[in-house]
Design an enzyme around this catalytic site. Sequence first.
Site, mmCIF file in Angstrom:
data_model
loop_
_atom_site.group_PDB
_atom_site.id
_atom_site.type_symbol
_atom_site.label_atom_id
_atom_site.label_comp_id
_atom_site.label_asym_id
_atom_site.label_seq_id
_atom_site.Cartn_x
_atom_site.Cartn_y
_atom_site.Cartn_z
ATOM 1 N N ARG A 47 0.842 -1.202 0.000
ATOM 2 C CA ARG A 47 0.000 0.000 0.000
ATOM 3 C C ARG A 47 0.874 1.249 0.000
ATOM 4 N NH1 ARG A 47 -1.241 1.869 4.565
ATOM 5 N NH2 ARG A 47 -1.842 -0.084 5.542
ATOM 6 N N TYR A 99 -17.297 16.430 -14.470
ATOM 7 C CA TYR A 99 -17.739 15.033 -14.473
ATOM 8 C C TYR A 99 -18.757 14.797 -13.349
ATOM 9 C CZ TYR A 99 -17.312 9.956 -14.096
ATOM 10 O OH TYR A 99 -17.567 8.621 -14.037
ATOM 11 N N ASP A 186 -8.370 18.422 -14.216
ATOM 12 C CA ASP A 186 -8.692 17.061 -14.648
ATOM 13 C C ASP A 186 -8.385 17.000 -16.147
ATOM 14 O OD1 ASP A 186 -9.946 14.773 -15.688
ATOM 15 O OD2 ASP A 186 -11.490 14.780 -14.130
ATOM 16 N N LYS A 211 -9.648 5.844 -18.949
ATOM 17 C CA LYS A 211 -10.048 6.301 -20.280
ATOM 18 C C LYS A 211 -8.872 6.181 -21.257
ATOM 19 C CE LYS A 211 -13.655 7.202 -17.771
ATOM 20 N NZ LYS A 211 -13.925 8.489 -17.161
HETATM 21 C C1 LIG Z 1 -14.369 8.899 -15.847
HETATM 22 C C2 LIG Z 1 -13.962 10.219 -15.353
HETATM 23 C C3 LIG Z 1 -13.642 10.421 -14.002
HETATM 24 C C4 LIG Z 1 -13.769 9.321 -12.973
HETATM 25 O O1 LIG Z 1 -12.844 8.317 -13.208
HETATM 26 P P1 LIG Z 1 -13.102 6.773 -12.775
HETATM 27 O O2 LIG Z 1 -11.888 6.101 -13.268
HETATM 28 O O3 LIG Z 1 -14.355 6.351 -13.449
HETATM 29 O O4 LIG Z 1 -13.250 6.773 -11.295
HETATM 30 C C5 LIG Z 1 -13.221 11.674 -13.619
HETATM 31 N N1 LIG Z 1 -13.132 12.699 -14.500
HETATM 32 C C6 LIG Z 1 -13.448 12.548 -15.798
HETATM 33 C C7 LIG Z 1 -13.328 13.707 -16.717
HETATM 34 C C8 LIG Z 1 -13.870 11.311 -16.266
HETATM 35 O O5 LIG Z 1 -14.191 11.168 -17.559
#
Ligand SMILES: *Cc1c(COP(=O)(O)O)cnc(C)c1O
Length: 418
Positions: A47, A99, A186, A211
């Site tokens: 961890r 998001y 982000d 993603k």
């Molecule tokens: C999918 C997404 C998240 C969250 O990510 P997870 O891996 O699903 O927890 C945060 N910000 C954006 C812009 C996203 O597309």
Amino acid sequence: MTRFNTQLVHGLPVGDNNTGAVNPPIYNSSTYAYESVDKMPRWDYARSGNPTRDFLERQIAQLEHGTRGFAFASGLAAIHAVLSIFKPGDRVVVGKNIYGGTYSLFNEYFAERGITFEPVDTADYEALDDAVSGRARVTFDGRPLEACAPAKAVYFEVLTNPLLQVNNVARISEVAHRHDAIAIVDNTFVTPYLQQPLDLGADVVIHSATKYLAGHSEVNAGLVVVKDETVGRGIYFAQNRLGGVLPPAECNDVRRGIQTLALRMDRQQANAQAIAEYLLVHPLIKSVNYPGVRGDSARVLKENGLKGFGGVLSFEVVPGVDPGIVLDNLKIFRLAVSLGAVESLAELPCRMTHFELPKAERLKVGITDELVRLAVGIEDAADLIEDLGQALDKAYEAYLQTHAELDVFAQVSSGVFA
Ligand SMILES: *Cc1c(COP(=O)(O)O)cnc(C)c1O
């Protein structure tokens, strides 16, 4: 120093690989032996850190031009860790269009624990300055608040989802720094291949590596990169103590995905551009959201320090056409949330990705019931366009059946389909 595309492939070796294996090893071990009781090993417990995760964390830190990287079990775990550096009483100014899961984490979790979130139109630099300074503030539902101390951070996404508005990292970070706030970006929709926000002035970069970075719809993962050591220490504390870490095998999945990021992104963008151009002139399409088809796209790229607009786009069908029929008849595009992977996905934001948003809120930011989002993959663009074409034909047939009593062609000439 090697260039970006070479860095994608090689990363920064951790220095633990004595076998000649061309890939970094996956260590399936939660604990590591001490040589003796008074000799603390480099790794002791997974961890807290392990070489497989370390490789990925150094890889993303190098690609984002930061000093330190962190890998988490999901994008939201990463966002949770970053936000946990704040304390009750702190204010965070948030871009209006974020998001849905982040919106919920902020307003249904952190807000109840004493952190204040204030939405702002991040394209309105005066309003942003007012909000960060604490001079003029409103709540998410528009109620005015009295003046107070400056915010601790500005949080926003570079390309908004699903309308693809572009946020200017340099200008927003500059406003944040004017008031000693940090800029948290982000960068999920953009990736370091298209923009490195830390170079433009941001302080913290977050990815849902689920993603584009992992890129194959196989893993949930989150990554964070920081510039500043103190912020980094706070995030490491959260990583180690909240414990939402990415396991070694998944670290390897993301590492492998990152190796082909540039190749995938080039194809995804070319496909998205071709699809957007096709939709723009289709008679059943009312509007297309993809900055690459706007007349000023070259200027928008330059002004924002972007190399491209990614592989996500959205469009609205004309009134009377059912977007559900379009989606239900797609054969190559899969009907699914998420984005950034090799396969193309399509979804209806009002029912799928953005259903948590109250309808009034949703309509206010432009997410109508007719809006369809496409996350374009690396297939042949001609197949994707044919797929959309035949699904739109089906929706048109259904339209004609329900409007059989009307003279459709008269409507076409009177501009209903304009
Ligand atoms: C999918 C997404 C998240 C969250 O990510 P997870 O891996 O699903 O927890 C945060 N910000 C954006 C812009 C996203 O597309």
